[in-house]
Write an enzyme that holds these catalytic residues in place. Structure first.
Site, PDB file in Angstrom:
ATOM      1  N   THR A 117       0.844  -1.180   0.000  1.00 50.77           N
ATOM      2  CA  THR A 117       0.000   0.000   0.000  1.00 50.77           C
ATOM      3  C   THR A 117       0.883   1.234   0.000  1.00 50.77           C
ATOM      4  O   THR A 117       2.104   1.139   0.171  1.00 50.77           O
ATOM      5  CB  THR A 117      -0.908   0.025   1.251  1.00 50.77           C
ATOM      6  OG1 THR A 117      -1.718   1.196   1.214  1.00 50.77           O
ATOM      7  CG2 THR A 117      -0.078   0.064   2.523  1.00 50.77           C
ATOM      8  N   HIS A 170      15.080  34.528  41.339  1.00 50.12           N
ATOM      9  CA  HIS A 170      14.105  35.560  40.971  1.00 50.12           C
ATOM     10  C   HIS A 170      14.802  36.723  40.253  1.00 50.12           C
ATOM     11  O   HIS A 170      14.266  37.832  40.206  1.00 50.12           O
ATOM     12  CB  HIS A 170      13.342  36.097  42.196  1.00 50.12           C
ATOM     13  CG  HIS A 170      12.891  35.029  43.135  1.00 50.12           C
ATOM     14  ND1 HIS A 170      11.716  34.326  42.950  1.00 50.12           N
ATOM     15  CD2 HIS A 170      13.466  34.513  44.251  1.00 50.12           C
ATOM     16  CE1 HIS A 170      11.580  33.436  43.916  1.00 50.12           C
ATOM     17  NE2 HIS A 170      12.638  33.528  44.715  1.00 50.12           N
ATOM     18  N   GLN A 252      -3.471   1.543   8.694  1.00 51.55           N
ATOM     19  CA  GLN A 252      -2.833   1.814   7.419  1.00 51.55           C
ATOM     20  C   GLN A 252      -1.493   2.514   7.635  1.00 51.55           C
ATOM     21  O   GLN A 252      -0.588   2.432   6.803  1.00 51.55           O
ATOM     22  CB  GLN A 252      -3.742   2.680   6.537  1.00 51.55           C
ATOM     23  CG  GLN A 252      -3.214   2.811   5.119  1.00 51.55           C
ATOM     24  CD  GLN A 252      -4.168   3.581   4.229  1.00 51.55           C
ATOM     25  OE1 GLN A 252      -4.108   4.799   4.161  1.00 51.55           O
ATOM     26  NE2 GLN A 252      -5.050   2.860   3.558  1.00 51.55           N
ATOM     27  N   SER A 300      24.865  46.885  15.904  1.00 48.44           N
ATOM     28  CA  SER A 300      23.694  47.727  15.677  1.00 48.44           C
ATOM     29  C   SER A 300      24.051  48.730  14.595  1.00 48.44           C
ATOM     30  O   SER A 300      25.128  49.327  14.624  1.00 48.44           O
ATOM     31  CB  SER A 300      23.287  48.456  16.965  1.00 48.44           C
ATOM     32  OG  SER A 300      22.375  49.492  16.685  1.00 48.44           O
ATOM     33  N   ARG A 340      -7.212   4.915   9.703  1.00 44.28           N
ATOM     34  CA  ARG A 340      -6.435   6.043   9.207  1.00 44.28           C
ATOM     35  C   ARG A 340      -7.336   7.061   8.534  1.00 44.28           C
ATOM     36  O   ARG A 340      -8.329   6.714   7.908  1.00 44.28           O
ATOM     37  CB  ARG A 340      -5.402   5.542   8.170  1.00 44.28           C
ATOM     38  CG  ARG A 340      -4.324   6.553   7.773  1.00 44.28           C
ATOM     39  CD  ARG A 340      -4.656   7.313   6.481  1.00 44.28           C
ATOM     40  NE  ARG A 340      -3.727   8.421   6.334  1.00 44.28           N
ATOM     41  CZ  ARG A 340      -2.640   8.376   5.566  1.00 44.28           C
ATOM     42  NH1 ARG A 340      -2.364   7.311   4.867  1.00 44.28           N
ATOM     43  NH2 ARG A 340      -1.843   9.420   5.494  1.00 44.28           N
TER      44      ARG A 340
END
EC number: 4.3.2.2
Length: 483
Positions: A117, A170, A252, A300, A340
């Site tokens: 298949t 933190h 499948q 930059s 499928r």
């Protein structure tokens, strides 16, 4: 392309007038792009048809050596234009390539794809530019790249295992750690990713020779009801493809849960890289650490003095994309009706390939970063000096108590010592004269890092280096960045 043919075979135009995926055209390595290329995919389809024919011949089907040789001779003779035209007519990618292969193998035309298949080639090879052979080979490209990143960072951690630095919880100043110990936090996450990627890669199973709904009915018919030969055929093709095991049960397609596992570990890698590169970006802002910066690189256009962490930003940007891709297979697997449906096809055509191309890009980039990280010890030392007096108050109090002082009186240090001249005021205060000679020792940053350096050494020796041994032969490869 997806097994079963969703009719999505239009060739994308090349050049500057058509969209091209930045992952392929700008970022990912040539070798990863090739693994997901049409040439690699369709060549592997032909290889699978050859393996099937060879196994069927061995088990007694009327297939000649001449037919086998004709197929072998044309594995790379792919007429992509003809295949595209066939698919336009048939609206079925697999059959389009069956016809194209048969065109250059006229003697073997009748036995190509015999009993199979679409998902025989689709799922076993590259159903949506993906699937089992491709997934395995893509993992084989990623694993050494990840190992190299870990190795580079391990070298960095070892070299700076003793260098004190201000810890943050933190993103607020906390106890001291070391630069090497912090790097080991990154390495530990990546080691978990390496183990997870290897596990999923090694757990991949071949779909094998299962037929249209997974029952092997067509092959049982070919072998006139001989159940043993069908079992042998499945095993032989699986071994030819280099897999140790095949699924016993399939519809499948192979279960789309596999795609979830694959993209989950890649998403986990994305999360690790995002955290690492976010840390690098924050440290760059603090001017304690920088990623490599080329001599001709522009930070930059308006502010040439800037040293923007562009590589780390790229990693974070792409890692976010990688992390989101896991939602696709989760939803796809949930809606595969019965044996499928085809609504997996177009989606998988994109998400699986993009996940590996993205992971490839961020690993190449992170390796480049880790090969050239720059540390600024004096900046780190200055920040420690700004915070250490407040961290040292407990040590100073305890030293005073041991010298016969009053703990309550010494507590005034905490209540009134909010300025950076705290140590100078302690040195000028006769009350603290019993410990003036101890202040240098009490304020030695290395005395605040606990067992960080020992932890680094043990971690590298016991956990990291053993994990990297299988990849030693590829460790010297340098990262080559695309744009």
């Amino acid at each position: 392309m997806a097994a079963g043919g969703d009719g999505g075979g239009r060739e994308a135009a090349c050049g500057h007038d058509s969209y091209r995926s930045p992952l392929a055209s700008r970022y990912a390595s040539p070798e990863m792009c090739f693994v997901f290329s049409d040439r690699y995919k369709f060549r592997t389809w032909r290889q699978l048809w050859l393996w099937l024919a060879e196994a069927e011949q061995t088990l007694g089907l009327p297939i000649t050596h001449e037919q086998i040789q004709e197929m072998k001779s044309n594995l790379d003779n792919i007429d992509f234009k003809m295949a595209a035209e066939e698919e336009k007519q048939l609206r079925h990618d697999v059959m389009a390539h069956v016809h194209t292969f048969a065109h250059c193998c006229p003697k073997a035309a009748g036995i190509i794809h015999l009993g199979a298949t679409s998902c025989y080639v689709g799922d076993n090879t590259v159903g949506a530019h993906d699937d089992l052979i491709i997934l395995r080979n893509a993992f084989d490209l990623l694993l050494p790249k990840l190992a190299r990143v870990i190795s580079r960072l391990a070298d960095f951690a070892k070299e700076r295992a003793d260098l004190p630095t201000l810890g943050f919880t933190h993103f607020q100043p906390a106890q001291l750690t070391t630069v090497g110990k912090r790097c080991c936090l990154w390495i530990q996450d990546l080691c978990m990713d390496l183990q997870n990627l290897k596990r999923v890669r090694d757990d991949l199973r071949f779909r094998g020779v299962k037929g249209t709904t997974g029952t092997q009915a067509s092959f049982l018919q070919l072998f006139e009801g001989d159940d043993q030969k069908v079992e042998q055929l499945d095993k032989m093709v699986t071994e030819k493809a280099g897999f140790k095991r095949a699924f016993i049960i399939t519809g499948q397609t192979y279960t789309r849960k596999i795609d979830i596992e694959v993209l989950s570990v890649l998403a986990g890698l994305g999360a690790s890289v995002h955290k690492i590169c976010t840390d690098i970006r924050l440290l760059a802002s603090l001017k304690e650490l920088e990623e490599p910066f080329e001599k001709q690189q522009i930070g930059s256009s308006a502010m040439p003095y800037k040293r923007n962490p562009m590589r780390s930003e790229r990693c974070c940007s792409l890692a976010r994309h990688l992390m989101t891709l896991v939602m696709d297979p989760l939803q796809t697997a949930s809606v595969q009706w019965f044996e499928r449906t085809l609504d997996d096809s177009a989606n998988r055509r994109m998400c699986l390939a993009e996940a590996f191309l993205t992971a490839d890009t961020i690993l190449n980039t992170l390796q480049n970063i880790s090969e050239g990280l720059v540390v600024y010890p004096r900046v780190i030392e200055r920040r420690i000096r700004q915070e250490l007096p407040f961290m040292a108050t407990e040590n100073i109090i305890m030293a005073m108590v041991k010298a016969g002082g009053n703990r309550q009186a010494a507590a005034v240090v905490k209540q009134e010592g909010g300025d950076n001249d705290l140590i100078e005021r302690i040195q000028a205060d006769a009350y603290f004269s019993p410990i003036h000679s101890q202040l240098d020792h009490l304020l030695d940053p290395s005395s605040f890092t606990g067992r960080a350096s020992q932890q680094v050494q043990r971690f590298l020796e016991e956990e990291v280096h053993p994990l990297l041994r299988p990849y030693e032969s590829v460790m010297k490869v340098k990262a080559e960045l695309c744009l």
